[in-house]
Design a protein around this motif. Structure first.
Motif, PDB file in Angstrom:
ATOM      1  N   GLU A  41      -4.072   7.749  -3.663  1.00  0.00           N
ATOM      2  CA  GLU A  41      -4.073   6.864  -2.514  1.00  0.00           C
ATOM      3  C   GLU A  41      -4.037   5.417  -2.979  1.00  0.00           C
ATOM      4  OE1 GLU A  41      -6.816   6.553   1.353  1.00  0.00           O
ATOM      5  OE2 GLU A  41      -6.835   8.526   0.386  1.00  0.00           O
ATOM      6  N   SER A  42      -3.338   4.596  -2.224  1.00  0.00           N
ATOM      7  CA  SER A  42      -3.295   3.158  -2.470  1.00  0.00           C
ATOM      8  C   SER A  42      -2.925   2.826  -3.912  1.00  0.00           C
ATOM      9  CB  SER A  42      -4.643   2.524  -2.119  1.00  0.00           C
ATOM     10  OG  SER A  42      -4.524   1.147  -2.108  1.00  0.00           O
TER      11      SER A  42
ATOM     12  N   LYS B  28       0.862  -1.183   0.000  1.00  0.00           N
ATOM     13  CA  LYS B  28       0.000   0.000   0.000  1.00  0.00           C
ATOM     14  C   LYS B  28       0.901   1.236   0.000  1.00  0.00           C
ATOM     15  CE  LYS B  28      -4.040   2.084   1.917  1.00  0.00           C
ATOM     16  NZ  LYS B  28      -5.319   1.799   2.498  1.00  0.00           N
ATOM     17  N   LEU B  29       0.778   2.044  -1.025  1.00  0.00           N
ATOM     18  CA  LEU B  29       1.616   3.229  -1.195  1.00  0.00           C
ATOM     19  C   LEU B  29       0.752   4.433  -1.546  1.00  0.00           C
ATOM     20  CD1 LEU B  29       4.446   1.592  -3.337  1.00  0.00           C
ATOM     21  CD2 LEU B  29       4.590   2.229  -0.925  1.00  0.00           C
TER      22      LEU B  29
ATOM     23  N   ILE C 220       6.774   9.182  -3.471  1.00  0.00           N
ATOM     24  CA  ILE C 220       6.017   7.995  -3.087  1.00  0.00           C
ATOM     25  C   ILE C 220       6.229   7.787  -1.591  1.00  0.00           C
ATOM     26  CG2 ILE C 220       5.686   5.513  -3.494  1.00  0.00           C
ATOM     27  CD1 ILE C 220       5.118   7.363  -5.961  1.00  0.00           C
ATOM     28  N   SER C 221       5.140   7.441  -0.901  1.00  0.00           N
ATOM     29  CA  SER C 221       5.220   7.251   0.543  1.00  0.00           C
ATOM     30  C   SER C 221       4.494   5.980   0.950  1.00  0.00           C
ATOM     31  CB  SER C 221       4.598   8.457   1.249  1.00  0.00           C
ATOM     32  OG  SER C 221       4.708   8.303   2.640  1.00  0.00           O
ATOM     33  N   GLU C 222       4.935   5.408   2.043  1.00  0.00           N
ATOM     34  CA  GLU C 222       4.290   4.217   2.595  1.00  0.00           C
ATOM     35  C   GLU C 222       3.246   4.588   3.644  1.00  0.00           C
ATOM     36  OE1 GLU C 222       7.965   4.952   5.146  1.00  0.00           O
ATOM     37  OE2 GLU C 222       7.179   5.517   3.192  1.00  0.00           O
ATOM     38  N   ALA C 223       3.147   5.873   3.972  1.00  0.00           N
ATOM     39  CA  ALA C 223       2.206   6.336   4.997  1.00  0.00           C
ATOM     40  C   ALA C 223       1.372   7.495   4.451  1.00  0.00           C
ATOM     41  CB  ALA C 223       2.969   6.791   6.231  1.00  0.00           C
ATOM     42  N   LYS C 224       0.148   7.600   4.961  1.00  0.00           N
ATOM     43  CA  LYS C 224      -0.745   8.662   4.517  1.00  0.00           C
ATOM     44  C   LYS C 224      -0.315  10.025   5.065  1.00  0.00           C
ATOM     45  CE  LYS C 224      -5.677   9.153   3.762  1.00  0.00           C
ATOM     46  NZ  LYS C 224      -6.998   8.575   4.003  1.00  0.00           N
TER      47      LYS C 224
END
Length: 188
Positions: free
Chosen positions: A181-182, A139-140, A157-161
């Motif tokens: 999102e996602s 989930k990115l 790109i991030s792994e957290a919201k």
């Protein structure tokens, strides 16, 4: 007369044709192995190294970013090209060459965090393109800073919201928004 001349021609032909299926089976097995390898290709190690680099820049840590850039360069360099599906090979090569160049610049420029961040902007586009091409099971999020690059903006790109801006770090850590999102998808 040789033995081959004493054997009726139909027997000679049978011998010749009996090896053909074996060759065909060997080639089919080889193609099957290549397909299995191609199905095993994953950009997960590339994403992991990218996220380490991005997080180091968000924390204003140029030395950790340099180390992560060197690791990402090695990861990209060591990709087994046989594992990449044939129909995606050329596009992967184009993206990976650019990504390697950016990772190398980041790795070689500890102490020059602004220069590292310039290369992160291009590298982030490369990683986004790889995700679009190959998909990911992780989930990115694709985040966006509208102020970076003289107001032209840049993604990462991030792994957290939660927004942790790698382009400005502690100066404007929460500047930006989630653009997509996602990014999860499995395209293999």
């Amino acid at each position: 007369m040789s033995d081959a001349q004493n054997v009726p021609s139909s027997t000679q032909n049978d011998t010749a044709t009996s090896t053909a299926p074996v060759d065909t089976l060997a080639k089919a097995a080889e193609k099957s192995d290549v397909k299995k390898q191609a199905q095993n290709f994953s950009i997960a190690p590339i994403i992991t190294d990218y996220l380490s680099l991005k997080n180091a820049l968000a924390s204003d840590n140029d030395k950790a970013a340099a180390n992560a850039g060197k690791q990402l360069f090695i990861t990209l360099k060591n990709v087994d090209m046989k594992t990449i599906p044939a129909n995606k090979h050329k596009e992967y090569m184009d993206i990976a060459e650019n990504a390697k160049e950016n990772a190398e610049h980041i790795g070689d420029n500890a102490g020059k965090i602004d220069h590292q961040r310039e290369h992160l902007a291009s590298l982030s586009k490369d990683v986004s393109d790889l995700i679009a091409l190959f998909g990911t099971t992780q989930k990115l999020y694709q985040d966006y800073c509208p102020m970076y690059n003289d107001g032209k903006g840049a993604i990462w790109i991030s792994e957290a919201k939660t927004i942790k801006n790698p382009y400005y770090g502690s100066k404007m850590l929460t500047c930006g928004s989630v653009k997509k999102e996602s990014l999860m998808s499995d395209k293999n």
